[in-house]
Scaffold this motif. Structure first.
Motif, PDB file in Angstrom:
ATOM      1  N   SER A  23      50.694  23.531  39.150  1.00  0.00           N
ATOM      2  CA  SER A  23      51.099  24.832  38.609  1.00  0.00           C
ATOM      3  C   SER A  23      50.226  25.240  37.436  1.00  0.00           C
ATOM      4  CB  SER A  23      52.568  24.789  38.182  1.00  0.00           C
ATOM      5  OG  SER A  23      52.759  23.810  37.161  1.00  0.00           O
ATOM      6  N   SER A  24      49.859  24.272  36.575  1.00  0.00           N
ATOM      7  CA  SER A  24      48.982  24.610  35.444  1.00  0.00           C
ATOM      8  C   SER A  24      47.591  25.010  35.935  1.00  0.00           C
ATOM      9  CB  SER A  24      48.888  23.426  34.489  1.00  0.00           C
ATOM     10  OG  SER A  24      48.308  22.308  35.153  1.00  0.00           O
ATOM     11  N   ASP A  25      47.109  24.336  37.006  1.00  0.00           N
ATOM     12  CA  ASP A  25      45.807  24.711  37.568  1.00  0.00           C
ATOM     13  C   ASP A  25      45.850  26.133  38.126  1.00  0.00           C
ATOM     14  OD1 ASP A  25      44.822  22.265  36.888  1.00  0.00           O
ATOM     15  OD2 ASP A  25      45.102  21.370  38.885  1.00  0.00           O
ATOM     16  N   ARG A  26      46.966  26.469  38.772  1.00  0.00           N
ATOM     17  CA  ARG A  26      47.094  27.829  39.311  1.00  0.00           C
ATOM     18  C   ARG A  26      47.130  28.858  38.193  1.00  0.00           C
ATOM     19  NH1 ARG A  26      51.810  26.693  43.851  1.00  0.00           N
ATOM     20  NH2 ARG A  26      50.502  25.501  45.306  1.00  0.00           N
ATOM     21  N   LEU A  27      47.833  28.539  37.104  1.00  0.00           N
ATOM     22  CA  LEU A  27      47.875  29.479  35.980  1.00  0.00           C
ATOM     23  C   LEU A  27      46.495  29.688  35.377  1.00  0.00           C
ATOM     24  CD1 LEU A  27      51.182  28.369  34.187  1.00  0.00           C
ATOM     25  CD2 LEU A  27      50.774  30.476  35.483  1.00  0.00           C
ATOM     26  N   ARG A  28      45.740  28.586  35.239  1.00  0.00           N
ATOM     27  CA  ARG A  28      44.379  28.728  34.698  1.00  0.00           C
ATOM     28  C   ARG A  28      43.497  29.531  35.641  1.00  0.00           C
ATOM     29  NH1 ARG A  28      45.153  23.322  32.839  1.00  0.00           N
ATOM     30  NH2 ARG A  28      44.210  22.513  34.764  1.00  0.00           N
ATOM     31  N   ALA A  29      43.670  29.326  36.966  1.00  0.00           N
ATOM     32  CA  ALA A  29      42.876  30.091  37.932  1.00  0.00           C
ATOM     33  C   ALA A  29      43.196  31.577  37.859  1.00  0.00           C
ATOM     34  CB  ALA A  29      43.126  29.557  39.343  1.00  0.00           C
ATOM     35  N   TRP A  30      44.489  31.917  37.753  1.00  0.00           N
ATOM     36  CA  TRP A  30      44.851  33.327  37.647  1.00  0.00           C
ATOM     37  C   TRP A  30      44.415  33.922  36.309  1.00  0.00           C
ATOM     38  CZ3 TRP A  30      45.830  36.554  41.288  1.00  0.00           C
ATOM     39  CH2 TRP A  30      46.375  36.120  42.491  1.00  0.00           C
ATOM     40  N   ALA A  31      44.432  33.117  35.261  1.00  0.00           N
ATOM     41  CA  ALA A  31      43.949  33.605  33.965  1.00  0.00           C
ATOM     42  C   ALA A  31      42.461  33.906  34.022  1.00  0.00           C
ATOM     43  CB  ALA A  31      44.243  32.576  32.873  1.00  0.00           C
ATOM     44  N   ALA A  32      41.701  33.088  34.812  1.00  0.00           N
ATOM     45  CA  ALA A  32      40.270  33.353  34.961  1.00  0.00           C
ATOM     46  C   ALA A  32      40.022  34.589  35.812  1.00  0.00           C
ATOM     47  CB  ALA A  32      39.580  32.140  35.582  1.00  0.00           C
ATOM     48  N   ARG A  33      40.886  34.835  36.806  1.00  0.00           N
ATOM     49  CA  ARG A  33      40.701  35.996  37.672  1.00  0.00           C
ATOM     50  C   ARG A  33      41.249  37.278  37.053  1.00  0.00           C
ATOM     51  NH1 ARG A  33      43.289  32.494  41.742  1.00  0.00           N
ATOM     52  NH2 ARG A  33      41.664  31.335  42.862  1.00  0.00           N
ATOM     53  N   GLY A  34      42.093  37.147  36.048  1.00  0.00           N
ATOM     54  CA  GLY A  34      42.763  38.321  35.484  1.00  0.00           C
ATOM     55  C   GLY A  34      41.843  39.459  35.088  1.00  0.00           C
ATOM     56  N   PRO A  35      40.743  39.210  34.351  1.00  0.00           N
ATOM     57  CA  PRO A  35      39.852  40.322  33.959  1.00  0.00           C
ATOM     58  C   PRO A  35      39.218  41.045  35.137  1.00  0.00           C
ATOM     59  CG  PRO A  35      39.455  38.398  32.586  1.00  0.00           C
ATOM     60  CD  PRO A  35      40.368  37.947  33.687  1.00  0.00           C
ATOM     61  N   LEU A  36      39.165  40.385  36.318  1.00  0.00           N
ATOM     62  CA  LEU A  36      38.548  41.016  37.483  1.00  0.00           C
ATOM     63  C   LEU A  36      39.521  41.877  38.280  1.00  0.00           C
ATOM     64  CD1 LEU A  36      36.469  37.976  38.809  1.00  0.00           C
ATOM     65  CD2 LEU A  36      35.669  39.869  37.395  1.00  0.00           C
ATOM     66  N   PRO A  38      41.425  44.587  37.505  1.00  0.00           N
ATOM     67  CA  PRO A  38      41.242  46.060  37.459  1.00  0.00           C
ATOM     68  C   PRO A  38      40.068  46.537  38.311  1.00  0.00           C
ATOM     69  CG  PRO A  38      41.662  45.207  35.265  1.00  0.00           C
ATOM     70  CD  PRO A  38      41.457  44.010  36.150  1.00  0.00           C
ATOM     71  N   ALA A  39      38.963  45.796  38.293  1.00  0.00           N
ATOM     72  CA  ALA A  39      37.817  46.184  39.122  1.00  0.00           C
ATOM     73  C   ALA A  39      38.156  46.067  40.597  1.00  0.00           C
ATOM     74  CB  ALA A  39      36.602  45.315  38.779  1.00  0.00           C
ATOM     75  N   LEU A  40      38.911  45.014  40.965  1.00  0.00           N
ATOM     76  CA  LEU A  40      39.298  44.843  42.362  1.00  0.00           C
ATOM     77  C   LEU A  40      40.222  45.972  42.815  1.00  0.00           C
ATOM     78  CD1 LEU A  40      39.356  43.113  44.945  1.00  0.00           C
ATOM     79  CD2 LEU A  40      41.267  41.846  43.938  1.00  0.00           C
ATOM     80  N   ILE A  41      41.179  46.329  41.976  1.00  0.00           N
ATOM     81  CA  ILE A  41      42.096  47.418  42.320  1.00  0.00           C
ATOM     82  C   ILE A  41      41.341  48.735  42.449  1.00  0.00           C
ATOM     83  CG2 ILE A  41      44.080  48.752  41.499  1.00  0.00           C
ATOM     84  CD1 ILE A  41      45.096  46.161  40.201  1.00  0.00           C
ATOM     85  N   PHE A  42      40.406  48.980  41.525  1.00  0.00           N
ATOM     86  CA  PHE A  42      39.609  50.213  41.580  1.00  0.00           C
ATOM     87  C   PHE A  42      38.784  50.263  42.863  1.00  0.00           C
ATOM     88  CE2 PHE A  42      35.569  52.390  40.741  1.00  0.00           C
ATOM     89  CZ  PHE A  42      36.036  53.644  40.386  1.00  0.00           C
ATOM     90  N   MET A  43      38.176  49.120  43.255  1.00  0.00           N
ATOM     91  CA  MET A  43      37.367  49.092  44.474  1.00  0.00           C
ATOM     92  C   MET A  43      38.228  49.362  45.705  1.00  0.00           C
ATOM     93  SD  MET A  43      35.026  46.003  45.996  1.00  0.00           S
ATOM     94  CE  MET A  43      36.495  45.110  46.514  1.00  0.00           C
TER      95      MET A  43
END
Length: 315
Positions: A23-36, A38-43
């Motif tokens: 679960s902690s690994d998943r949280l870190r992965a989502w935290a790394a993807r978080g800044p991307l 908005p760009a994904l939603i816009f695309m």
């Protein structure tokens, strides 16, 4: 003694807790993807939603002149696109246009890349001048060829022919498809040159020096070392060029307005939509263009990934 000592040690082994760690690994992965995100939603909003709307319209019998007569057509639009004589001619024109431009651009781009791979005075200026056509706006480039070069009365080509006493042809009327291809070759040759120049500069210099020491000529080095090394770069240039030229609209619209047998598939889609007002039919043709581009892009991505793997293995 050994049995009594090993049993407590085994019993005292620490327990593992894989669930919290996952679960902690998943949280870190989502935290790394978080800044991307908005760009994904816009695309998705800008590219995928319009394509989904086009896909839905392609299954409708929809003429914008009769909006109340809109209805479900199933695959009838796709069947008409694949069986209509004008659309089949536009597909064949698209193939001829793409193959001619890509092959000519690759050959000229390779020759220019071989030239720029050598050291000579003013190489930076020459490289900048050769790249310039690719930076020109496509409509402006087409207008340049139409009025400055091809014009039968005051064009540069006929001016040169008049100077040497040659004929004064109407280039667009006499050779319409070749005129469009030439304008596109002029614009896309710098693109091919940059890709192939990158490939030339990534060659193993020690291998080239060893071949020269062994007495190999420049032609033998080119045939047996340079060309095999450039194979992936040639494939990449051909695939990327095909993706863009298949979708080209500016040159055909500006130079010939789709006349004289130069109407490619994108221009036919435009003509079907804006002149015949057949929204469903034009959407079906557009979907087929996108599917063809995706197929070509898939091969291009595979070539790019193989190039990256080769560079990583060398490093």
């Amino acid at each position: 003694m050994t049995a009594t000592t090993t049993a407590p040690a085994a019993a005292a082994a620490p327990e593992t807790h894989p669930a919290p760690r996952r679960s902690s690994d998943r949280l870190r992965a989502w935290a790394a993807r978080g800044p991307l995100l908005p760009a994904l939603i816009f695309m998705i909003v800008v590219t995928q939603l319009p394509f989904v709307a086009t896909l839905v319209i392609s299954f409708l019998d929809w003429n914008s002149l009769y909006p109340d007569a809109r209805g479900f057509a199933g695959f009838a639009n796709y069947q008409e696109v694949l069986t209509d004589a004008d659309l089949r001619r536009s597909v064949w024109t698209t193939v001829l246009l793409t193959v001619g431009v890509v092959l000519a651009s690759l050959v000229l781009g390779l020759l220019l890349a071989l030239l720029l791979d050598r050291r000579f005075r003013g190489r930076g200026i020459v490289r900048t001048l050769l790249i310039a056509p690719f930076l020109v706006v496509p409509v402006a480039a087409a207008l340049l060829w139409k009025h400055v070069l091809y014009n039968p009365e005051y064009g540069l080509l006929n001016g040169l022919l008049h100077y040497v006493g040659g004929p004064q042809p109407d280039w667009i009327s006499n050779t319409p498809l070749l005129a469009v291809q030439t304008a596109l070759v002029w614009q896309w040759t710098p693109f091919m040159m940059l890709i192939l120049l990158a490939g030339l500069q990534s060659r193993d210099q020690q291998q080239l020096e060893a071949a020269r020491v062994d007495g190999a000529s420049d032609w033998q080095i080119f045939v047996h070392i340079t060309l095999p090394h450039l194979r992936r770069y040639l494939e990449l240039g051909a695939l990327l060029g095909s993706i863009y030229i298949v979708q080209n609209f500016d040159a055909v619209f500006t130079l010939t307005s789709g006349g004289l047998g130069t109407a490619n598939l994108p221009y036919t889609v435009y003509q079907t939509f804006y002149q015949a007002h057949e929204n469903g039919l034009a959407s079906a043709a557009g979907v087929l263009v996108v599917i063809g581009s995706i197929v070509i892009a898939t091969f291009a991505l595979r070539v790019v990934s193989s190039l990256f793997r080769e560079e990583v293995s060398r490093a």
